[in-house]
Each structure stands twice: as structure tokens, then as C-alpha cells.
Design a protein around this motif. Structure first.
Motif, mmCIF file in Angstrom:
data_model
loop_
_atom_site.group_PDB
_atom_site.id
_atom_site.type_symbol
_atom_site.label_atom_id
_atom_site.label_comp_id
_atom_site.label_asym_id
_atom_site.label_seq_id
_atom_site.Cartn_x
_atom_site.Cartn_y
_atom_site.Cartn_z
ATOM 1 N N ARG A 1 -3.128 4.522 -0.101
ATOM 2 C CA ARG A 1 -2.074 3.518 0.010
ATOM 3 C C ARG A 1 -2.635 2.139 0.331
ATOM 4 O O ARG A 1 -3.348 1.976 1.321
ATOM 5 C CB ARG A 1 -1.074 3.911 1.095
ATOM 6 N N LYS A 2 -2.275 1.148 -0.491
ATOM 7 C CA LYS A 2 -2.711 -0.222 -0.242
ATOM 8 C C LYS A 2 -1.726 -0.898 0.707
ATOM 9 O O LYS A 2 -0.961 -1.787 0.330
ATOM 10 C CB LYS A 2 -2.820 -0.998 -1.555
ATOM 11 N N SER A 3 -1.739 -0.437 1.946
ATOM 12 C CA SER A 3 -0.828 -0.983 2.947
ATOM 13 C C SER A 3 -1.429 -0.783 4.328
ATOM 14 O O SER A 3 -2.384 -0.006 4.510
ATOM 15 C CB SER A 3 0.537 -0.286 2.877
ATOM 16 N N LEU A 4 -0.850 -1.468 5.313
ATOM 17 C CA LEU A 4 -1.328 -1.340 6.692
ATOM 18 C C LEU A 4 -1.140 0.081 7.225
ATOM 19 O O LEU A 4 -1.810 0.480 8.177
ATOM 20 C CB LEU A 4 -0.598 -2.344 7.590
ATOM 21 N N ALA A 5 -0.249 0.839 6.594
ATOM 22 C CA ALA A 5 -0.030 2.222 7.016
ATOM 23 C C ALA A 5 -1.301 3.062 6.903
ATOM 24 O O ALA A 5 -1.460 4.066 7.609
ATOM 25 C CB ALA A 5 1.086 2.849 6.184
ATOM 26 N N SER A 6 -2.209 2.638 6.031
ATOM 27 C CA SER A 6 -3.463 3.380 5.864
ATOM 28 C C SER A 6 -4.321 3.349 7.123
ATOM 29 O O SER A 6 -5.193 4.201 7.304
ATOM 30 C CB SER A 6 -4.255 2.826 4.678
ATOM 31 N N LEU A 7 -4.077 2.371 7.998
ATOM 32 C CA LEU A 7 -4.845 2.307 9.252
ATOM 33 C C LEU A 7 -4.593 3.536 10.115
ATOM 34 O O LEU A 7 -5.430 3.897 10.941
ATOM 35 C CB LEU A 7 -4.482 1.029 10.024
ATOM 36 N N PHE A 8 -3.452 4.198 9.910
ATOM 37 C CA PHE A 8 -3.160 5.411 10.672
ATOM 38 C C PHE A 8 -4.047 6.581 10.247
ATOM 39 O O PHE A 8 -4.029 7.627 10.900
ATOM 40 C CB PHE A 8 -1.682 5.787 10.519
ATOM 41 N N GLN A 9 -4.795 6.409 9.162
ATOM 42 C CA GLN A 9 -5.692 7.477 8.695
ATOM 43 C C GLN A 9 -7.086 7.378 9.312
ATOM 44 O O GLN A 9 -7.918 8.253 9.085
ATOM 45 C CB GLN A 9 -5.794 7.430 7.174
ATOM 46 N N ILE A 10 -7.340 6.339 10.082
ATOM 47 C CA ILE A 10 -8.689 6.157 10.647
ATOM 48 C C ILE A 10 -9.042 7.291 11.607
ATOM 49 O O ILE A 10 -10.117 7.898 11.502
ATOM 50 C CB ILE A 10 -8.798 4.786 11.350
ATOM 51 N N ARG B 1 -16.015 4.843 -2.679
ATOM 52 C CA ARG B 1 -15.986 4.345 -4.052
ATOM 53 C C ARG B 1 -14.807 3.418 -4.350
ATOM 54 O O ARG B 1 -14.614 3.023 -5.492
ATOM 55 C CB ARG B 1 -15.952 5.531 -5.017
ATOM 56 N N SER B 2 -14.029 3.075 -3.322
ATOM 57 C CA SER B 2 -12.884 2.204 -3.517
ATOM 58 C C SER B 2 -12.550 1.538 -2.191
ATOM 59 O O SER B 2 -12.963 2.003 -1.127
ATOM 60 C CB SER B 2 -11.686 3.019 -4.027
ATOM 61 N N ARG B 3 -11.794 0.441 -2.234
ATOM 62 C CA ARG B 3 -11.670 -0.413 -1.064
ATOM 63 C C ARG B 3 -10.887 0.199 0.100
ATOM 64 O O ARG B 3 -11.375 0.178 1.237
ATOM 65 C CB ARG B 3 -11.062 -1.762 -1.488
ATOM 66 N N ILE B 4 -9.716 0.759 -0.146
ATOM 67 C CA ILE B 4 -8.952 1.336 0.965
ATOM 68 C C ILE B 4 -9.705 2.502 1.613
ATOM 69 O O ILE B 4 -9.863 2.534 2.844
ATOM 70 C CB ILE B 4 -7.541 1.760 0.498
ATOM 71 N N PRO B 5 -10.198 3.474 0.841
ATOM 72 C CA PRO B 5 -10.990 4.530 1.480
ATOM 73 C C PRO B 5 -12.230 3.991 2.196
ATOM 74 O O PRO B 5 -12.639 4.531 3.231
ATOM 75 C CB PRO B 5 -11.387 5.428 0.298
ATOM 76 N N ALA B 6 -12.825 2.927 1.649
ATOM 77 C CA ALA B 6 -14.009 2.341 2.291
ATOM 78 C C ALA B 6 -13.653 1.757 3.655
ATOM 79 O O ALA B 6 -14.387 1.938 4.633
ATOM 80 C CB ALA B 6 -14.617 1.267 1.393
#
Length: 371
Positions: free
Chosen positions: A63-72, A90-95
């Protein structure tokens, strides 16, 4: 050689060059006796990945959103559980998720962080994460120059140029499809029989050069009525209005009987084998140009704009097809010359899948410069 546990991470495993590269490296890791894990949000390629000996962990890193920070935190727990030696983003959000997860880990247990720059991303702090790897893999010289120009804080010695590659066994020179496939092809596209087929592959987007393709077809038709254009590529739902725009333009130009849209094809090798020439007319430079290499590997000549990764491939493998960017007369001249040739001197051996995999696994084993 140390046996490694390598965790590759990318948004999803649906389709595309990044996804295929991930599976190829996963396969090479398994073949070399390493443990291969991929973390993504899933997709249709997961079954193949697992079937070929890798593990898949589904985690929403797409997800290209701030919600992805909850996956840290979940990602950090995953790293502590799996104890990988390498995390390859291999991509920005997962990186970003991986990098932020790694920062809170103790240096003695922290995996090494490697990135691959697959795209010429918009230059921004958000995109800069792809240059934070201890090793930063560039998929072409075009990408390496992009990193050096736009991210001077990335030490040049960390950048490792590893071209993408194709398997000559999967795309063998002179490949011919089965009689059954050929019969179905002729049944579905009888308008191609006896024609010189000029193919423009790629997803239906404004960047692929369809207008240049139409102009080229118009000029070629005035000299040779036997040419036929073939547009091969899928269309996302949001791009359907553009597809309708292209089809209307074809009708307006009087080319409706001279251009065929096939939609998405999973048998691109077979399709390329039935084409006289494959074209690459992207208006923006490609980072690499895998379809160009696949066509050249089976011996189908390619004519295209000589810029970006495609220009690198053409100049190395088939310089006859390298046309000056946005120079329509030169493009037409190259096309006419290529159509008139009986034999094509194509050498695609320098872009092999075996070499790509060997260099990547070597990067995993080497201790990088970390200053």
C-alpha cells in the motif's frame, strides 16, 4: 561458500519484470542450496514460487500510504523469527518498511540490506530509499547513471551494475511454436497470413509510443501494402478510455484493417516468433527492456529508439535496429533496411539469465563497503 537465507520483498507477485526477476533469483538461490523466502502481498505467481522450492510469506507491503508504517513492527518480528542473512528490497514501499524495521535491530543480528533499482523513479526523498542498500543493484547503465546523477549521497562503489537477462533455453534462437499453437494463431488472426507483421508489445499506456507506431504504419503502407501492425499488451481498467482513444485514432487514420490489438498474451515467445520485426518506441527511456531482449534471443529483429536500457541492448546486440530518438525518417529507414535483410546478425549472449543470477548471488556473498 556460506549457505544463506535470503528474504526478497516486493509489493505483490502478479506479473511484470520485477516479479519475474524475483522468481528467477529465488530459483537460483534454491538451486545453489540456499534458503529462499519472498515476502509480498501475494498474487498469481506465488504457486510457481513455492513449487520451485522457495517460501512465501504474505504481508501487506504494497500500500502506497502511511498505513504501511503499521507493517514495520510485524516485519521486524518476521526478521527476528526467520533470521535472514540478506533482505533484498525491490520496490519503494517494501524497502521503506524493511529499512525502518532493520534500524531498530541490534547490529549483531541485523541482516544486510540490499536494493535493486528497477525504475527511473521520480527524484524525491521517498525514492531515495532505493539507494540506501549496502549494495545497490542497477539493472542497466542507464539506471546507474540515474543514481549517480540524482543521488550523489550514494557512494559509487556501492552501486553494482547487473543487467537483467533471459534464458536461451526458454527463448532459443530460431524458436518455432507447436503446430497446434500455429493453427490456433492463424484461426484467431487470419488477417496476418501473408503479411509482414510489425509488433509493438507493452501495456496500453501513453508512454509506449502508439502514435509513432501509427505514423510509421501509414508511411510503410504507402510503400508496401503487405505490412500489418500488431499491438500486444494488456490494459488496466483505468486505461480503457485510452485504449478506446487509440482505436478511434486507428479508424480515423484508415488503418482499422491494418492494425490488430491482441490484448494481454501470456505466450509472448510464440507471438514474437510470428513477427517480422518487434518495435520499441517508448517515449521515455526504459530502465532495461526485457521484451526487446526476448525477441532478439529467438532471432526476431528489433527496431527502436536508441535511448535508455533498450538503446543499450540494441547497440550491444543488434545495432542495425537502433534509431535516433524521435527521428521518424531514421526509424523508417532502419525498418525498411531490416525488412529487406534475409539474415540478421544478432548476439544476445551478453545478457544471459545465468550471468544475472551468478552476479546477484555473488553480491549476496560479498561484504560491501558501508562507509
Amino acid at each position: 561458500m556460506k549457505k544463506l537465507t535470503v528474504l526478497q520483498t516486493l509489493p505483490a507477485l502478479h506479473s511484470g519484470g520485477v516479479e519475474r526477476g524475483t522468481l528467477e533469483i529465488a530459483r537460483a538461490l534454491v538451486a545453489a542450496g540456499h534458503r529462499s523466502i519472498v515476502a509480498s502481498n501475494g498474487g498469481r505467481l506465488v504457486d510457481q514460487l513455492v513449487r520451485e522450492g522457495s517460501e512465501h510469506i504474505q504481508i501487506p507491503v504494497h500500500r502506497k500510504s502511511l498505513a504501511s508504517l503499521f507493517q514495520i513492527r510485524p516485519f521486524r518480528r518476521l526478521l527476528r523469527e526467520l533470521k535472514p542473512d540478506i533482505v533484498h528490497a525491490r520496490s519503494r514501499i517494501p524497502a521503506w518498511i524493511a529499512w525502518l524495521a532493520l534500524r531498530r535491530m541490534h547490529p549483531s543480528t541485523r541482516p544486510r540490506f540490499i536494493t535493486t533499482v528497477h525504475g527511473l523513479y521520480s527524484v524525491s526523498p521517498y525514492s531515495a530509499i532505493m539507494t540506501k542498500g549496502e549494495v545497490v543493484i542497477a539493472v542497466s547503465e542507464t539506471v546507474r547513471e540515474y543514481i549517480l546523477t540524482n543521488y550523489p549521497s550514494c557512494p559509487p562503489e556501492r552501486i553494482k551494475l547487473i543487467y537483467r537477462g533471459v534464458d536461451p533455453e526458454e527463448f532459443p534462437r530460431g524458436y518455432q511454436p507447436s503446430a497446434q499453437w500455429l493453427a490456433k494463431w492463424k484461426q484467431d488472426y487470419p488477417q496476418l497470413i501473408g503479411k509482414k507483421v510489425l509488433c509493438l508489445p507493452g501495456r496500453i499506456t501513453r508512454l509506449k509510443g502508439h502514435e509513432d507506431f501509427f505514423s510509421l504504419l501509414l508511411k510503410m503502407k504507402s510503400q508496401d501494402s503487405a505490412v500489418h501492425g500488431l499491438i500486444v499488451g494488456g490494459v488496466e481498467e483505468k486505461k480503457r478510455p485510452y485504449l478506446a482513444e487509440l482505436q478511434a485514432r486507428v479508424a480515423e487514420l484508415g488503418l482499422s484493417s491494418d492494425i490488430t490489438f491482441t490484448g494481454l498474451r501470456s505466450d509472448i515467445r510464440e507471438v514474437f516468433s510470428q513477427c517480422d520485426i518487434v518495435l520499441s518506441l517508448s517515449t521515455q527511456p526504459e530502465t532495461f527492456g526485457r521484451t526487446v531482449l526476448e525477441a532478439l534471443s529467438i532471432g526476431t529483429p528489433v527496431v527502436g529508439w536508441s535511448h535508455g536500457g533498450v538503446g543499450e541492448i540494441l547497440n550491444a546486440c543488434y545495432p542495425t535496429g537502433a534509431a535516433q530518438l524521435n527521428n521518424q525518417p531514421d526509424l523508417q529507414l532502419k525498418l525498411i533496411k531490416t525488412l529487406s535483410m534475409k539474415d540478421h546478425c544478432i548476439n544476445a549472449k551478453s545478457f544471459s539469465l545465468k550471468n544475472m543470477c551468478a552476479l546477484t548471488l555473488d553480491a549476496y556473498q560479498q561484504r560491501p563497503i558501508t562507509n
